[in-house]
Design a protein around this motif. Sequence first.
Motif, mmCIF file in Angstrom:
data_model
loop_
_atom_site.group_PDB
_atom_site.id
_atom_site.type_symbol
_atom_site.label_atom_id
_atom_site.label_comp_id
_atom_site.label_asym_id
_atom_site.label_seq_id
_atom_site.Cartn_x
_atom_site.Cartn_y
_atom_site.Cartn_z
ATOM 1 N N THR A 1 73.199 91.755 52.008
ATOM 2 C CA THR A 1 73.277 93.136 51.810
ATOM 3 C C THR A 1 72.083 94.037 52.521
ATOM 4 N N THR A 2 72.373 94.860 52.794
ATOM 5 C CA THR A 2 71.394 95.933 53.388
ATOM 6 C C THR A 2 69.956 95.925 52.675
ATOM 7 N N HIS A 3 70.348 96.370 51.459
ATOM 8 C CA HIS A 3 69.135 96.482 50.514
ATOM 9 C C HIS A 3 68.194 95.159 50.357
ATOM 10 N N GLU A 4 68.869 93.880 50.359
ATOM 11 C CA GLU A 4 68.099 92.636 50.435
ATOM 12 C C GLU A 4 67.418 92.346 51.770
ATOM 13 N N ARG A 5 68.201 92.795 52.774
ATOM 14 C CA ARG A 5 67.694 92.492 54.111
ATOM 15 C C ARG A 5 66.329 93.309 54.164
ATOM 16 N N GLY A 6 66.410 94.730 53.805
ATOM 17 C CA GLY A 6 65.495 95.505 53.973
ATOM 18 C C GLY A 6 64.004 94.650 53.633
ATOM 19 N N PHE A 7 63.954 94.100 52.585
ATOM 20 C CA PHE A 7 62.890 93.176 51.996
ATOM 21 C C PHE A 7 62.574 91.965 52.672
ATOM 22 N N LEU A 8 63.608 91.190 53.051
ATOM 23 C CA LEU A 8 63.317 89.829 53.570
ATOM 24 C C LEU A 8 62.988 90.052 55.093
ATOM 25 N N SER A 9 63.534 90.929 55.677
ATOM 26 C CA SER A 9 63.198 91.206 57.179
ATOM 27 C C SER A 9 61.626 91.467 57.556
ATOM 28 N N ILE A 10 60.856 91.685 56.426
ATOM 29 C CA ILE A 10 59.626 91.992 56.486
ATOM 30 C C ILE A 10 58.897 90.532 56.678
ATOM 31 N N TYR A 11 59.388 89.230 56.389
ATOM 32 C CA TYR A 11 59.024 88.228 56.501
ATOM 33 C C TYR A 11 59.627 87.120 57.399
ATOM 34 N N PHE A 12 61.147 87.472 57.478
ATOM 35 C CA PHE A 12 62.040 86.462 58.280
ATOM 36 C C PHE A 12 62.754 87.295 59.356
ATOM 37 N N HIS B 1 61.507 85.915 46.571
ATOM 38 C CA HIS B 1 62.783 87.056 46.459
ATOM 39 C C HIS B 1 63.622 86.972 45.390
ATOM 40 N N LEU B 2 64.259 85.744 45.492
ATOM 41 C CA LEU B 2 65.282 85.560 44.441
ATOM 42 C C LEU B 2 64.918 85.833 42.963
ATOM 43 N N THR B 3 63.825 85.437 42.560
ATOM 44 C CA THR B 3 63.439 85.644 41.079
ATOM 45 C C THR B 3 62.797 87.145 40.922
ATOM 46 N N GLN B 4 62.179 87.533 41.747
ATOM 47 C CA GLN B 4 61.464 89.155 41.460
ATOM 48 C C GLN B 4 62.416 90.189 41.948
ATOM 49 N N PHE B 5 63.345 90.100 42.829
ATOM 50 C CA PHE B 5 64.113 91.067 43.425
ATOM 51 C C PHE B 5 65.712 90.769 43.147
ATOM 52 N N PRO B 6 66.147 90.594 41.732
ATOM 53 C CA PRO B 6 67.345 89.907 41.384
ATOM 54 C C PRO B 6 68.337 90.995 40.979
ATOM 55 N N GLU B 7 68.374 92.140 41.675
ATOM 56 C CA GLU B 7 69.136 93.166 41.307
ATOM 57 C C GLU B 7 70.771 92.914 41.583
ATOM 58 N N ALA C 1 71.592 87.008 38.303
ATOM 59 C CA ALA C 1 71.176 87.984 37.435
ATOM 60 C C ALA C 1 72.777 88.675 36.770
ATOM 61 N N ARG C 2 73.679 88.708 37.473
ATOM 62 C CA ARG C 2 75.117 89.098 37.172
ATOM 63 C C ARG C 2 75.497 88.223 35.948
ATOM 64 N N ASN C 3 75.222 86.913 36.218
ATOM 65 C CA ASN C 3 75.935 86.200 35.052
ATOM 66 C C ASN C 3 74.739 85.970 34.127
ATOM 67 N N GLY C 4 73.737 86.443 33.964
ATOM 68 C CA GLY C 4 72.653 86.447 33.141
ATOM 69 C C GLY C 4 72.018 85.027 33.293
ATOM 70 N N GLU C 5 72.037 84.561 34.130
ATOM 71 C CA GLU C 5 71.268 83.245 34.157
ATOM 72 C C GLU C 5 69.993 83.346 34.897
ATOM 73 N N LEU D 1 56.883 91.906 45.450
ATOM 74 C CA LEU D 1 57.137 93.307 45.347
ATOM 75 C C LEU D 1 55.955 94.273 45.438
ATOM 76 N N SER D 2 54.778 93.796 45.731
ATOM 77 C CA SER D 2 53.492 94.427 45.730
ATOM 78 C C SER D 2 53.626 95.065 47.081
ATOM 79 N N GLY D 3 53.950 94.901 48.010
ATOM 80 C CA GLY D 3 53.991 95.600 49.442
ATOM 81 C C GLY D 3 53.083 94.814 50.335
ATOM 82 N N ASN D 4 52.618 93.452 49.913
ATOM 83 C CA ASN D 4 51.738 92.923 50.703
ATOM 84 C C ASN D 4 52.129 92.658 52.057
ATOM 85 N N SER D 5 51.452 92.817 53.216
ATOM 86 C CA SER D 5 52.031 92.423 54.592
ATOM 87 C C SER D 5 52.185 90.985 54.722
#
Length: 428
Positions: free
Chosen positions: A274-285, A302-308, A313-317, A351-355
Amino acid sequence: MDFAYDSTLVSNELRLLQPVAVNNQFLRFKTRRVKRESRTPYTAVSYTWGNEDASEVIYLDNRRFYVRPNLWSCLFYIAQAARNAAWDYLWVDAICIDQTNGAERNSQVRLMDQTYRDAVCVSVWLGLATLPEDILRHLSTQMPIKRVESDGFDWFDSIVDLSNRPYWSRVWVIQEFLIGRDVNLYCSDSQVNWTYFQDLICRETGINQFYDARHDSPLRDRRSARAALPLVMGRHMDKHPEILQPLCDLLIDHHKSECKDPRDRVFALLGLITTHERGFLSIYFPDYTLTEDHVRIITLAHLTQFPEESRMARNGENITPDSEELFLGLGVGPKSERKRLLRRARKIDYLSGNSPAQILNILTSHDQMEEYEGEDWEEQEEVYGTEPRRSLTKTWLIMFVIVITTLAVGWWIAKTNYLKAALRAVGT
């Protein structure tokens, strides 16, 4: 003289191949650099790299370039199709990206999904038509078979074989097959559109056209065409091209896919998230200077700290070492290793915004701490067996013996000196 890349491509450029001469003896192509926005009509080739040596020669700008036998066959037949196609050029990752140039490889892989989206069509190479056993027995096994004409070849009769070929097991082909505007499949010199191939699979397996390979079960217990189902049925007319999914889902759904480089288990899926996720991951990958370990740790952070949008997260796991298919999707088996990676991921403030440079420094410092300080004994035993504890016990035992020996020797020397001094006193 061997071919040499002229200079590094920038991100808004593509290197394309124009067929010049295609015959049984020579495959000659002219390379051309184009701007991505120019919309030069080309087909993006999707194929299996294979494990053979690059033993076959093609010519790029009249210079030798070595490729694997499977790619030679692929180029031979797909380049011939250019004569009657809506495209004039081919894009092939192993050739059109300088694989020895890290900067070019990173920038081009980052835009791989765009490369396939912008193509007039994706050309899928499934390999050569299967020869009858009696013919194979009479052929030399010393030379690779690079050409097999498709006389009498029938796609329906061969659907079980074609839908279980190695192509469908590779992780990179997931986005290549799903995001193209149109897809044509090749077997030797025979070609069909993906819609016809999908219809053949539906007929062979007894499922309907709106089958969802992720959730539905076939109407009949038929396993013959299962390998191709997730991709072929993923191109439903009512879904495509709206196929973006959370990374967690993709890792789980395609956990059986294979790749040579474990980092590609994540990098190859970036064009589908998804576009939202890629915006974060593309910083590193993607970044092939990162180690396999670091790619997995960043992904888990990413999966544990950005779980929206995560399935977990949807299944409550929560993601735990028992999240079997997710970790297999990352190429991690032992639970002890999963624990270690999760523990490392928790130490990163994703999610701290570290480079990327700051994250890399944090990962590197943690690597050094693990190397020199070690992990707790329980984790060491799980990962490495009992050797670290035995080794540590042996070390302490040796040190104990050295200390006792030193003390004993010191005591003996002191006692000897004392006796000598007493004797001298008596003599006096």
